[in-house]
Enzyme design. Structure first.
Site, PDB file in Angstrom:
ATOM      1  N   LEU A 121       1.408  65.561  -1.405  1.00 22.24           N
ATOM      2  CA  LEU A 121       0.705  66.559   0.884  1.00 22.24           C
ATOM      3  C   LEU A 121       2.554  65.804   1.292  1.00 22.24           C
ATOM      4  O   LEU A 121       2.708  64.385   1.074  1.00 22.24           O
ATOM      5  CB  LEU A 121      -0.523  65.269   1.073  1.00 22.24           C
ATOM      6  CG  LEU A 121      -1.625  66.050   0.313  1.00 22.24           C
ATOM      7  CD1 LEU A 121      -2.945  65.558   0.176  1.00 22.24           C
ATOM      8  CD2 LEU A 121      -2.144  67.811   0.432  1.00 22.24           C
ATOM      9  N   GLY A 161      -4.936  64.529   4.620  1.00 20.79           N
ATOM     10  CA  GLY A 161      -3.340  64.094   3.720  1.00 20.79           C
ATOM     11  C   GLY A 161      -2.017  63.880   4.477  1.00 20.79           C
ATOM     12  O   GLY A 161      -1.377  63.121   4.275  1.00 20.79           O
ATOM     13  N   HIS A 265     -14.409  68.334  -2.191  1.00 19.10           N
ATOM     14  CA  HIS A 265     -12.655  68.022  -2.002  1.00 19.10           C
ATOM     15  C   HIS A 265     -12.726  67.848  -3.318  1.00 19.10           C
ATOM     16  O   HIS A 265     -12.564  66.639  -4.222  1.00 19.10           O
ATOM     17  CB  HIS A 265     -12.324  66.621  -1.064  1.00 19.10           C
ATOM     18  CG  HIS A 265     -11.206  66.838  -0.708  1.00 19.10           C
ATOM     19  ND1 HIS A 265     -10.546  66.702  -1.744  1.00 19.10           N
ATOM     20  CD2 HIS A 265     -11.102  66.777   0.345  1.00 19.10           C
ATOM     21  CE1 HIS A 265      -9.225  66.816  -1.023  1.00 19.10           C
ATOM     22  NE2 HIS A 265      -9.514  66.362   0.510  1.00 19.10           N
ATOM     23  N   SER A 385      29.951  57.844   7.178  1.00 16.70           N
ATOM     24  CA  SER A 385      30.234  56.485   6.042  1.00 16.70           C
ATOM     25  C   SER A 385      29.655  57.176   4.632  1.00 16.70           C
ATOM     26  O   SER A 385      30.095  57.301   3.416  1.00 16.70           O
ATOM     27  CB  SER A 385      28.695  55.405   5.938  1.00 16.70           C
ATOM     28  OG  SER A 385      28.834  54.829   6.879  1.00 16.70           O
ATOM     29  N   GLU A 412      15.161  60.212   5.453  1.00 15.34           N
ATOM     30  CA  GLU A 412      16.244  60.369   4.301  1.00 15.34           C
ATOM     31  C   GLU A 412      15.010  61.237   3.535  1.00 15.34           C
ATOM     32  O   GLU A 412      14.534  62.415   3.342  1.00 15.34           O
ATOM     33  CB  GLU A 412      15.940  59.379   3.462  1.00 15.34           C
ATOM     34  CG  GLU A 412      17.306  58.131   3.694  1.00 15.34           C
ATOM     35  CD  GLU A 412      16.977  57.136   4.789  1.00 15.34           C
ATOM     36  OE1 GLU A 412      17.598  56.202   4.671  1.00 15.34           O
ATOM     37  OE2 GLU A 412      15.487  57.328   5.090  1.00 15.34           O
TER      38      GLU A 412
END
Length: 667
Positions: A121, A161, A265, A385, A412
């Site tokens: 998710l 979610g 679900h 860097s 990230e």
């Protein structure tokens, strides 16, 4: 909305509910709740709103739909089937079965019309942000007055979610910053989690959060087609920032005993509840029934959809005649152009030895940026860097998408998902960078890129304990082994500037994801690596130094330890030993080579086999055997200058030679 159209959309919604709950029931596996709750949304999107052509699902200026809430895959499959994509009723009936085109969660490349592989998710949200950003980039590059080549929208359907997973927050924050005015995130707000009511774990004001990100926010009853129409058509006419539509729905809508509960679900309704639901909704008893009027509706829509693409194709021809230089750039980006003399061009770059491989890769990137218009880069706040900044091109910024560099910020995981979305435009070759240790944050995005696969390049720097003083929190130890374990990923750890050049060729040629793993510290060039791509890095592994007789030792190595292996071999030979040195920059590429070649490199009587690499030894015993010697890391590093760490952990020529000379002599 016209009453006749509203009535027809109601029939389409009924068909979506019926196909979804019956396919889940037939498979005795899956999630019927979201498809039943969002049936009207599907009917409106695929029946009215979307600008696409189901007969050509890859039309470049199509609207895109990403189902981030991938557990609701039967919603998407039902919509695609009804709308006329290449997804037959037989495949609907084979939901979640072996080799079907309807897997449990949507998979890119498996099902016609599926835009991204989703399921874990939140990642679909990041993919959608990447697609929207990519389309803004393409519009800025190619659109001209009277020629709106790229003006499509990206619609993403997310659930509770997705809203809770951190990646969606990262991606949404960046989308708001960039003011992506072609992105619409639809939040299926049904207030139910897999474990029970949402209120047991979440009470935030999601709308306020998205307003704070810089999004425009709307709220709508999921079954009020008039309100839905007003919102979407308003967005189509005027959108200045990304949009969040909070769609209030009932999970499993129509089920007399399970609607609005977590019982729909992740579990089929059950045969009795399916029958009761069909009776309550006035659906026919016949299984997998689609009303003829629904079939006719979409058949009539095909002509309109085809005409949209036809008009665009005609405009494209006029645009290409008016702008031949741009048309040439377009073709290069569409085909992911690579110069036939790319290897020679890279070999002519001036790279002084010794140099950190992150720096030599940075030099390659500067050259590749000028050669390849499809190449777009970015970094998670580390471009200075990790050497990913293309200095000849500007930054992408809010309202300005002409640049070629993306500042992802410290996001990230989102960077990984967004890069995948950029790749999914089909015309952008993304690369992105960060420190190697932070590949852990990106790992699931990398995994889905490998599963799909997507053509994404990851530049990971600061690749070992030798980054030094930042210490063990930043020193990657297990990361080489962890990413080598991912199928379809080409992890390349080049040993000097020549191998870096060849690593970029490998990454650009491979139509899947590649991780180029690079050093912070300077490493010297080796004369023995100066071989053509097809005889060196292109093989994944190759003999760097050949023994003259029966070898006493065979040294396997990668990256910044390769020169240690080469120098240790020279020292050992002066002591009368025969030594083979094998460079193994990419295990995955090596394993794809013909068996005869692999045997010539790593099989036979090779003496004592030794792996030299500043990471854990996991995986190396495939090549060195159980009796082989692994000069690797056995634990975490320390905070200290790199030379001190080399002494501490035995990564010096003296230490290596002494250890090998103390190996018991073989018979």
């Amino acid at each position: 909305m016209d009453d006749d159209l509203k009535k027809q959309l109601g029939k389409i919604a009924g068909a979506i509910r019926q196909l979804s709950m019956e396919a889940v029931q037939k498979a005795n596996s899956g999630h019927p709740g979201m498809p039943m709750g969002c049936a009207e949304l599907g009917a409106y999107l695929y029946g009215v709103l979307l600008k696409h052509n189901p007969k050509n699902s890859k039309w470049v200026n199509r609207d895109r739909v990403v189902l981030s809430a991938g557990h609701g895959s039967m919603w998407l499959y039902s919509c695609l089937h009804l709308a006329g994509f290449k997804l037959s009723m037989d495949e609907i009936k084979r939901f979640r079965q072996l080799h079907s085109h309807t897997p449990g969660h949507p998979e890119y490349g498996v099902t016609d019309g599926v835009e991204a592989t989703t399921g874990p998710l939140g990642q679909g949200v990041a993919n959608a942000v990447g697609m929207a950003l990519g389309l803004k980039i393409l519009a800025a590059k190619f659109n001209r007055d009277g020629f709106p080549l790229f003006n499509s929208k990206v619609y993403c359907i997310a659930g509770d979610g997705c809203m809770m997973e951190g990646i969606s927050s990262e991606a949404s924050s960046l989308a708001g910053h960039l003011r992506l005015d072609n992105l619409i995130l639809i939040y299926d707000a049904n207030n139910i989690c897999l474990d029970g009511p949402l209120a047991e774990c979440m009470s935030e004001d999601t709308k306020a959060r998205y307003r704070a990100y810089g999004w425009e926010v709307f709220d709508c009853d999921g079954y009020d087609l008039d309100r839905m129409e007003a919102i979407f058509q308003g967005i189509r006419k005027r959108q200045e920032k990304p949009v969040l539509l909070v769609l209030r729905t009932v999970i499993g809508k129509g089920s007399p005993h399970k609607a609005g509960t977590h019982k729909v679900h992740g579990s089929p309704l059950g045969p009795e509840e399916v029958a009761a639901t069909k009776e309550a909704l006035g659906l026919p008893k016949e299984e997998f029934y689609v009303p003829q009027s629904v079939r006719v509706f979409f058949e009539q829509k095909f002509a309109k959809d085809g005409a949209l693409e036809g008009e665009w194709n005609e405009m494209f021809c006029r645009w290409a005649n008016a702008h031949p230089d741009l048309a040439g750039e377009y073709e290069k980006m569409k085909t992911h152009f690579l110069p036939p003399d790319l290897e020679n061009l890279l070999n002519r770059l001036e790279i002084k030895s010794p140099m950190a491989s992150r720096a030599s890769s940075g030099i390659c990137i500067q050259a590749l940026g000028k050669l390849l218009p499809q190449l777009y880069g970015g970094s998670a706040d580390l471009s200075g860097s990790d050497s990913t900044m293309m200095k000849d091109f500007p930054l992408i910024a809010p309202g300005h998408f002409e640049g070629r560099n993306i500042k992802y910020g410290v996001r990230e995981f989102a960077m990984g998902g967004i890069a995948s979305g950029l790749s999914l435009t089909g015309m952008i070759q993304p690369f992105c960078g960060t420190f190697f240790t932070f590949s852990d944050y990106m790992r699931n995005a990398i995994r889905l890129a490998c599963l799909s696969p997507y053509h994404v390049i990851y530049q990971f720097t600061h690749d070992s304990i030798f980054l030094g003083e930042d210490g063990p929190t930043h020193q990657p130890i297990e990361h080489l082994a962890a990413l080598r374990a991912v199928p379809n990923l080409h992890l390349i750890r080049p040993g000097d500037s020549h191998e870096v050049r060849m690593a970029w060729i490998a990454a650009l040629r491979y139509k899947g994801p590649t991780a180029i793993v690079l050093s912070r510290q300077n490493i010297p060039d080796l004369e023995a690596t100066q071989v053509p791509y097809e005889k060196g890095v292109g093989r994944g592994g190759y003999i760097l130094k050949k023994e003259k007789g029966r070898p006493d030792f065979t040294l396997f190595s990668t990256g910044s330890e390769l020169f240690l292996a080469a120098e240790a071999a020279e020292r050992l030979e002066k002591l009368g030993k025969q030594v083979r040195v094998i460079s193994m920059p990419c295990w995955a590429l090596f394993e794809k080579q013909p068996e005869e070649y692999k045997r010539s490199v790593v099989e036979g009587d090779l003496g004592v086999r030794v792996a030299i690499e500043a990471g854990v030894d996991f995986g190396w015993h495939k090549y060195i055997g159980r009796e082989g010697i692994a000069i690797c890391m056995e634990g975490f590093g320390h905070s200290a200058p790199a030379p001190d760490l080399a002494q501490e952990f035995g990564f010096t020529v003296d230490d290596i030679v002494e250890r090998l000379l103390n190996v018991p002599r073989r018979a």
